[in-house]
Scaffold this motif. Structure first.
Motif, PDB file in Angstrom:
ATOM      1  N   LEU A  10      12.189   7.868   1.814  1.00  0.00           N
ATOM      2  CA  LEU A  10      10.591   6.828   1.715  1.00  0.00           C
ATOM      3  C   LEU A  10       9.302   7.173   2.038  1.00  0.00           C
ATOM      4  CD1 LEU A  10      12.223   4.078   3.135  1.00  0.00           C
ATOM      5  CD2 LEU A  10      11.399   3.474   1.394  1.00  0.00           C
ATOM      6  N   ILE A  11       9.324   8.399   3.200  1.00  0.00           N
ATOM      7  CA  ILE A  11       8.532   8.602   3.452  1.00  0.00           C
ATOM      8  C   ILE A  11       7.867  10.021   1.966  1.00  0.00           C
ATOM      9  CG2 ILE A  11       6.993  10.764   5.271  1.00  0.00           C
ATOM     10  CD1 ILE A  11       7.850   7.940   6.561  1.00  0.00           C
ATOM     11  N   GLU A  12       8.678  10.314   1.596  1.00  0.00           N
ATOM     12  CA  GLU A  12       8.400  11.449   0.827  1.00  0.00           C
ATOM     13  C   GLU A  12       7.839  10.985  -0.748  1.00  0.00           C
ATOM     14  OE1 GLU A  12       8.538  15.276  -0.745  1.00  0.00           O
ATOM     15  OE2 GLU A  12       8.939  14.570   0.865  1.00  0.00           O
ATOM     16  N   LEU A  13       8.427   9.518  -0.972  1.00  0.00           N
ATOM     17  CA  LEU A  13       7.450   8.730  -1.935  1.00  0.00           C
ATOM     18  C   LEU A  13       6.149   8.681  -1.397  1.00  0.00           C
ATOM     19  CD1 LEU A  13       9.767   6.268  -2.662  1.00  0.00           C
ATOM     20  CD2 LEU A  13       9.477   7.696  -4.035  1.00  0.00           C
ATOM     21  N   VAL A  14       5.633   8.766  -0.095  1.00  0.00           N
ATOM     22  CA  VAL A  14       4.117   8.462   0.130  1.00  0.00           C
ATOM     23  C   VAL A  14       3.334  10.017  -0.161  1.00  0.00           C
ATOM     24  CG1 VAL A  14       2.830   8.060   1.413  1.00  0.00           C
ATOM     25  CG2 VAL A  14       4.980   6.844   1.322  1.00  0.00           C
ATOM     26  N   ARG A  15       3.965  10.787  -0.149  1.00  0.00           N
ATOM     27  CA  ARG A  15       4.089  12.426   0.463  1.00  0.00           C
ATOM     28  C   ARG A  15       3.528  12.795  -0.914  1.00  0.00           C
ATOM     29  NH1 ARG A  15       8.104  14.589   3.891  1.00  0.00           N
ATOM     30  NH2 ARG A  15       7.430  14.112   6.072  1.00  0.00           N
ATOM     31  N   LEU A  16       4.623  12.437  -2.558  1.00  0.00           N
ATOM     32  CA  LEU A  16       4.381  13.013  -3.701  1.00  0.00           C
ATOM     33  C   LEU A  16       3.374  12.580  -4.526  1.00  0.00           C
ATOM     34  CD1 LEU A  16       8.241  12.809  -4.550  1.00  0.00           C
ATOM     35  CD2 LEU A  16       6.702  14.286  -4.066  1.00  0.00           C
ATOM     36  N   VAL A  17       2.864  10.986  -3.802  1.00  0.00           N
ATOM     37  CA  VAL A  17       1.736  10.117  -4.924  1.00  0.00           C
ATOM     38  C   VAL A  17       0.505  10.053  -3.838  1.00  0.00           C
ATOM     39  CG1 VAL A  17       1.060   7.795  -5.284  1.00  0.00           C
ATOM     40  CG2 VAL A  17       3.535   8.362  -5.571  1.00  0.00           C
ATOM     41  N   PRO A  18      -0.255  11.042  -4.671  1.00  0.00           N
ATOM     42  CA  PRO A  18      -1.747  11.086  -4.067  1.00  0.00           C
ATOM     43  C   PRO A  18      -2.573   9.316  -3.447  1.00  0.00           C
ATOM     44  CG  PRO A  18      -1.524  11.095  -6.792  1.00  0.00           C
ATOM     45  CD  PRO A  18      -0.490  11.039  -6.063  1.00  0.00           C
ATOM     46  N   TYR A  19      -1.995   9.040  -2.861  1.00  0.00           N
ATOM     47  CA  TYR A  19      -3.015   7.368  -2.517  1.00  0.00           C
ATOM     48  C   TYR A  19      -4.019   7.917  -1.663  1.00  0.00           C
ATOM     49  CZ  TYR A  19       1.570   4.966  -3.092  1.00  0.00           C
ATOM     50  OH  TYR A  19       2.343   4.573  -3.944  1.00  0.00           O
ATOM     51  N   THR A  20      -4.852   7.171  -2.001  1.00  0.00           N
ATOM     52  CA  THR A  20      -6.276   7.363  -1.390  1.00  0.00           C
ATOM     53  C   THR A  20      -6.718   5.332  -1.455  1.00  0.00           C
ATOM     54  OG1 THR A  20      -7.654   6.034  -3.240  1.00  0.00           O
ATOM     55  CG2 THR A  20      -7.192   8.813  -2.397  1.00  0.00           C
ATOM     56  N   ARG A  21      -7.127   5.008   0.371  1.00  0.00           N
ATOM     57  CA  ARG A  21      -7.540   3.747   0.183  1.00  0.00           C
ATOM     58  C   ARG A  21      -7.830   2.993  -1.196  1.00  0.00           C
ATOM     59  NH1 ARG A  21      -6.738   2.327   6.167  1.00  0.00           N
ATOM     60  NH2 ARG A  21      -6.689   4.542   7.287  1.00  0.00           N
ATOM     61  N   GLN A  22      -9.033   3.242  -2.173  1.00  0.00           N
ATOM     62  CA  GLN A  22      -9.560   3.751  -2.680  1.00  0.00           C
ATOM     63  C   GLN A  22      -8.498   2.766  -4.405  1.00  0.00           C
ATOM     64  OE1 GLN A  22     -12.748   5.983  -3.751  1.00  0.00           O
ATOM     65  NE2 GLN A  22     -14.053   4.669  -3.213  1.00  0.00           N
ATOM     66  N   LEU A  23      -7.119   3.991  -4.309  1.00  0.00           N
ATOM     67  CA  LEU A  23      -6.438   3.958  -5.726  1.00  0.00           C
ATOM     68  C   LEU A  23      -5.267   2.420  -5.364  1.00  0.00           C
ATOM     69  CD1 LEU A  23      -4.902   4.934  -7.568  1.00  0.00           C
ATOM     70  CD2 LEU A  23      -4.006   6.177  -5.968  1.00  0.00           C
ATOM     71  N   VAL A  24      -4.877   2.868  -3.882  1.00  0.00           N
ATOM     72  CA  VAL A  24      -4.201   1.389  -3.367  1.00  0.00           C
ATOM     73  C   VAL A  24      -4.854  -0.027  -3.844  1.00  0.00           C
ATOM     74  CG1 VAL A  24      -3.085  -0.076  -1.325  1.00  0.00           C
ATOM     75  CG2 VAL A  24      -3.049   2.479  -1.809  1.00  0.00           C
ATOM     76  N   ARG A  25      -5.915  -0.198  -3.455  1.00  0.00           N
ATOM     77  CA  ARG A  25      -6.983  -1.417  -3.579  1.00  0.00           C
ATOM     78  C   ARG A  25      -6.619  -1.768  -5.301  1.00  0.00           C
ATOM     79  NH1 ARG A  25      -9.683   0.794   0.034  1.00  0.00           N
ATOM     80  NH2 ARG A  25     -11.789   0.762  -0.863  1.00  0.00           N
ATOM     81  N   ALA A  26      -7.440  -0.920  -5.796  1.00  0.00           N
ATOM     82  CA  ALA A  26      -7.583  -0.737  -7.268  1.00  0.00           C
ATOM     83  C   ALA A  26      -6.357  -0.927  -7.981  1.00  0.00           C
ATOM     84  CB  ALA A  26      -7.799   0.689  -8.260  1.00  0.00           C
ATOM     85  N   LEU A  27      -4.504  -0.220  -7.548  1.00  0.00           N
ATOM     86  CA  LEU A  27      -3.563  -0.632  -7.972  1.00  0.00           C
ATOM     87  C   LEU A  27      -2.924  -2.383  -7.989  1.00  0.00           C
ATOM     88  CD1 LEU A  27      -1.598   2.512  -7.284  1.00  0.00           C
ATOM     89  CD2 LEU A  27      -2.389   1.123  -9.225  1.00  0.00           C
ATOM     90  N   TYR A  28      -3.752  -2.495  -7.026  1.00  0.00           N
ATOM     91  CA  TYR A  28      -2.984  -3.812  -6.124  1.00  0.00           C
ATOM     92  C   TYR A  28      -4.249  -4.481  -7.071  1.00  0.00           C
ATOM     93  CZ  TYR A  28       0.464  -2.835  -3.242  1.00  0.00           C
ATOM     94  OH  TYR A  28       1.827  -2.372  -3.106  1.00  0.00           O
ATOM     95  N   GLN A  29      -5.170  -4.731  -7.164  1.00  0.00           N
ATOM     96  CA  GLN A  29      -6.117  -5.468  -8.076  1.00  0.00           C
ATOM     97  C   GLN A  29      -5.785  -5.833 -10.113  1.00  0.00           C
ATOM     98  OE1 GLN A  29      -9.284  -3.694  -7.489  1.00  0.00           O
ATOM     99  NE2 GLN A  29     -10.198  -5.265  -5.924  1.00  0.00           N
ATOM    100  N   SER A  30      -5.181  -4.197 -10.460  1.00  0.00           N
ATOM    101  CA  SER A  30      -4.707  -4.224 -11.518  1.00  0.00           C
ATOM    102  C   SER A  30      -3.890  -5.306 -11.762  1.00  0.00           C
ATOM    103  CB  SER A  30      -4.611  -2.852 -11.908  1.00  0.00           C
ATOM    104  OG  SER A  30      -3.856  -2.573 -13.378  1.00  0.00           O
ATOM    105  N   THR A  31      -2.319  -4.774 -10.339  1.00  0.00           N
ATOM    106  CA  THR A  31      -1.227  -5.879 -10.852  1.00  0.00           C
ATOM    107  C   THR A  31      -1.650  -6.945 -10.885  1.00  0.00           C
ATOM    108  OG1 THR A  31      -0.434  -3.693  -9.978  1.00  0.00           O
ATOM    109  CG2 THR A  31       0.993  -5.691  -9.621  1.00  0.00           C
ATOM    110  N   PHE A  32      -2.369  -7.649  -9.852  1.00  0.00           N
ATOM    111  CA  PHE A  32      -2.295  -9.130 -10.078  1.00  0.00           C
ATOM    112  C   PHE A  32      -3.691  -9.858 -10.676  1.00  0.00           C
ATOM    113  CE2 PHE A  32      -1.734  -8.246  -4.944  1.00  0.00           C
ATOM    114  CZ  PHE A  32      -0.215  -8.789  -5.009  1.00  0.00           C
TER     115      PHE A  32
END
Length: 192
Positions: free
Chosen positions: A87-109
């Motif tokens: 689970l922790i490796e998944l977070v390390r592998l993806v270059p998440y930023t707070r903006q990216l997470v918000r954009a992904l959820y906005q796009s998804t929903f």
């Protein structure tokens, strides 16, 4: 190389190129045009594989999750430390930023097809987790109070919940720290 192999190679090339650009310029600043130009494919080719940039990112996450999960299944010894590491490796592998997470959820929903794709990914991840959890229950590492399917659902919901709250600016500045703390609490609740 046959046609299917060529398709897989093209799809992977687009994903790898997108990931490079996301790391270099950030997710939001990266355009489909930049991805296609660097990958050496036409925009039409891009859209044969993906509807939008968000779909590329979702596929990258799925590819990594599947790749890391295969490694998890082959490890010996106690399951819990390996599952935590996965689970922790998944977070390390993806270059998440707070903006990216918000954009992904906005796009998804905001997009029915993207939402449907994400739900399918979650279903596949759940199906991969269930046998691992069942094995951990057989070994006595996890309590058998709850069915493995329910635990898998809760693990996915915990992961998504941490992503959403972190994307909103809550919790630790480092996503991997926030994820580690949340799953430490989650796993402790499963111990007999």
């Amino acid at each position: 190389m046959n046609r299917e192999e060529k398709k897989r190679a093209t799809r992977k090339k687009i994903m790898d190129t997108a990931l490079e650009l996301f790391a270099e310029h950030g997710y939001e600043a990266t355009t489909v045009h930049q991805i296609t130009e660097r990958a050496g494919v036409a925009k039409g080719t891009f859209f044969n594989y993906f509807d939008c940039k968000e779909d590329v990112f979702c596929d990258i996450q799925t590819f990594w999750a599947t790749t890391e999960f295969v490694k998890l299944k082959d490890k010996s010894g106690p399951i819990l430390p390996h599952l935590r590491e996965f689970l922790i490796e998944l977070v390390r592998l993806v270059p998440y930023t707070r903006q990216l997470v918000r954009a992904l959820y906005q796009s998804t929903f905001g997009n029915e097809k993207t939402l449907s794709n994400q739900l399918q990914i979650m279903k596949e991840l759940k199906l991969m987790l269930i046998p691992i959890i069942e094995e951990a229950q057989k070994r006595g590492e996890f309590s058998s109070t709850f069915p493995a399917e329910m635990i898998a659902d809760q693990a996915i919901q915990t992961y998504l919940g941490v992503l959403i709250s972190w994307g909103m600016g809550m919790g630790d500045d480092k996503l991997n720290t926030q994820m580690a703390v949340s799953f430490e609490l989650f796993f402790r609740s499963l111990q007999p």
